[in-house]
Design a protein around this motif. Structure first.
Motif, short mmCIF file in Angstrom:
data_model
loop_
_atom_site.label_atom_id
_atom_site.label_comp_id
_atom_site.label_asym_id
_atom_site.label_seq_id
_atom_site.Cartn_x
_atom_site.Cartn_y
_atom_site.Cartn_z
N VAL A 85 -6.84 2.82 5.77
CA VAL A 85 -7.14 2.47 4.36
C VAL A 85 -8.03 3.56 3.79
O VAL A 85 -9.16 3.79 4.25
N ILE A 143 -3.49 0.19 -3.49
CA ILE A 143 -4.07 0.45 -2.17
C ILE A 143 -3.53 1.80 -1.68
O ILE A 143 -2.32 1.98 -1.59
N LEU A 195 -3.18 4.55 1.31
CA LEU A 195 -3.19 4.62 2.76
C LEU A 195 -2.93 6.05 3.21
O LEU A 195 -2.39 6.87 2.47
N GLY A 201 0.84 -1.18 0.00
CA GLY A 201 0.00 0.00 0.00
C GLY A 201 0.88 1.24 0.00
O GLY A 201 2.02 1.20 0.49
#
Length: 569
Positions: free
Chosen positions: A428, A438, A440, A398
């Motif tokens: 998240v 992803i 973050l 991420g």
């Protein structure tokens, strides 16, 4: 002594003249082949008269006669006259040399006409063999004995057989012959005849004669055909020895004949049913099967689904998370694997397989286990100019963008506080399964200061504390909040002379006016100049006007006095 006596006793000169006359009469010369008559046979020697005043002797064995046809007195034979007279007064004769001379004449005719000659291999010498060509000795190089190297020449010794003369030098007495040329010519004629009797598509039996890395040569009864390794079976064959051995009888199909080069291509798999027929129905897309890894390359791995049917797992379809890894580190040869059919092309005989599709997409799994807004923990794997990469559950990464590291400090500054291997907590923010990304945020764990900003809004007057003095302005923190802002030099004062950052000190507090407060964009701007201008307008409105006669200093002084009194109360 009378005249008759003189005539009866010729002088030495007369004798020489008569001898010369005798030579001319019989046309006899040294170094030539002449005819002679056997006058006697003494033990193993034949006495031969060649028309000279003396006779010569030749060993009986040189004539090669046998018991059924022995030499006898009166036989006319040809011999080679080496010298007219030796120390014993005899002519020096040779039957062997006569035969050799006869052979040379015949061999020269054969050489000029490119004809074959018959000879016998009778001895082995350095680099080859000696051959008897009816009296003449020739040299047979080892490379010219046969089409292929011969280990044992024993069976060929002493057997009459045809040869081709490659070179002749009578002055040096050299003759070079070849047996290989004769065999090749004979083989070419036979091959041509055999090829004419063969047809493409014909099924024929043969014997495996030789095996190489790329295939096997099959003897079709005097002519060889090549059975390529890819035509042995429908399945992958790494080496012909897996299915064939020398001497094995096989049934093959003639795939192609080149009548110019006499090359014949053979196939064995063509005699079996094509496993690719109806392949789309047998292996539909998205169906799962088990196969065996047969070969690994840099770009993927081949998997055998059944004998004759292989599919390719491209390296990009082998793992969800392992990028730029050699396929050999993911699968091994002969390993059984579960795969999914991605695409089937019956025309090109290709099946595309996927290995990662058998496993759940780790990004889908991640968002199931960690929905947006949840908190995760990961190790710093990498630092880049645009953020941090954290290793997360499921072997996925991420990214924390620079802008999501801290609410107040610049990301370029904050990222220096992190190093590889640090364990970092983050929230998240977003998961894009298709793009395998992803997003973050670290700062989101501390709450949003804009949401918790209370009564602060555009136009509010706030107290600021100097955090850092820079050439372009001041970095300040707004009191009673977690907000920070940067006041540009132009906003430090209404008067240009006071717009100097250095007149402020870290920790110093002052009032300023909010000129921009955007919760959505998380932006706040404050200005001392804006506050001074606003206060000036308010003072003019309350304590005087432009035509009252009061100076601006008087007006501001009154306003300032009132403000101080209110502060004291």
């Amino acid at each position: 002594m009378n005249a008759t006596a003189v005539a009866a006793a010729p002088s030495r000169d007369d004798f020489a003249a008569m001898l010369e006359e005798s030579f001319e009469k019989h046309d006899v010369a040294e170094g030539t082949v002449v005819q002679g008559t056997i006058t006697a046979i003494e033990k193993d020697m034949a006495v031969i008269d060649v028309g000279l005043k003396t006779e010569g002797r030749v060993a009986v064995k040189e004539f090669g006669h046998n018991r059924e046809n022995p030499l006898k007195v009166g036989d006319v034979v040809e011999v080679y006259l080496e010298r007219v007279e030796n120390a014993l007064g005899e002519a020096v004769l040779s039957r062997d040399k006569a035969r050799r001379e006869e052979s040379w004449v015949k061999l020269e005719v054969a050489f000029n006409d490119n004809q074959k000659v018959e000879g016998v291999i009778f001895n082995q010498v350095k680099g080859g063999f000696t051959v008897d060509l009816e009296g003449a000795t020739a040299f047979l190089p080892r490379s010219q004995v046969d089409i292929r190297p011969v280990r044992d020449v024993g069976p060929l010794m002493g057997t009459p057989q045809p040869f081709q003369i490659l070179k002749m030098d009578r002055r040096r007495g050299n003759i070079v012959v070849s047996r290989r040329t004769v065999l090749e010519e004979s083989r070419a004629e036979m091959r041509q005849e055999l090829v004419q009797n063969l047809e493409e598509g014909q099924v024929i039996e043969g014997v495996v004669k030789n095996i190489t890395d790329y295939g096997a040569f099959v003897d079709l009864g005097g002519i060889d055909g090549l059975l390529h390794v890819t035509d042995i079976a429908w399945r992958r064959v790494n080496h012909p020895t897996e299915l064939l051995q020398i001497g094995q009888q096989v049934k093959v199909k003639i795939i192609k004949i080149n009548h110019e080069t006499h090359r014949i291509s053979l196939g064995m798999k063509q005699l079996l049913a094509d496993p690719w027929q109806g392949i789309e129905a047998k292996y539909p897309a998205n169906a799962k099967f088990t196969g065996r890894v047969t070969n690994i390359t840099d770009y993927g791995a081949f998997v055998e689904l059944e004998p004759g049917i292989e599919g390719l797992i491209h390296v990009s379809e082998m793992s969800w998370t392992k990028k730029n890894v050699h396929p050999g580190k993911i699968v091994a040869t002969s390993q059984e694997v579960d795969v999914m059919v991605l695409e089937v092309d019956p025309v090109k005989r290709r099946i595309s397989l996927g290995l990662k599709q058998i496993m759940q997409n780790p990004w889908e799994q991640f968002v199931e286990n960690h929905p947006i807004g949840s908190e995760v923990e990961g190790e710093v794997k990498n630092k880049t100019e645009f953020g941090l990469f954290l290793g997360l559950d499921g072997d996925v990464d991420g990214m924390v963008h620079l802008s999501d590291l801290d609410w107040n400090r610049p990301g370029e500054q904050v990222i220096e506080d992190f190093k590889k291997g640090d364990i970092v907590r983050a929230q998240v923010l977003d998961v894009d399964v298709e793009k395998e990304r992803i997003s973050l945020g670290v700062k989101q764990l501390g709450g949003d200061p804009f949401v918790d900003s209370g009564e602060i809004r555009k136009g509010s007057v706030v107290t600021c504390e100097v955090i850092e003095v820079k050439d372009g302005g001041l970095e300040v923190k707004i009191a009673d909040s977690d907000l920070s802002a940067f006041i540009r030099r132009a906003d430090l004062a209404r008067d240009r002379a006071d717009q100097r950052p250095e007149r402020f000190a870290v920790g110093e507090k002052f009032d300023a006016r909010i000129t921009l407060f955007d919760k959505k964009a998380h932006k706040v701007n404050v200005s001392i100049k804006a506050l001074e201008i606003a206060e000036e307008k308010e003072a003019v409105a309350q304590y005087g006007s432009s035509d009252s006669g009061a100076s601006l200093g008087d007006i501001l002084g009154a306003a300032l006095k009132k403000r101080n009194e209110e502060s004291d109360d």
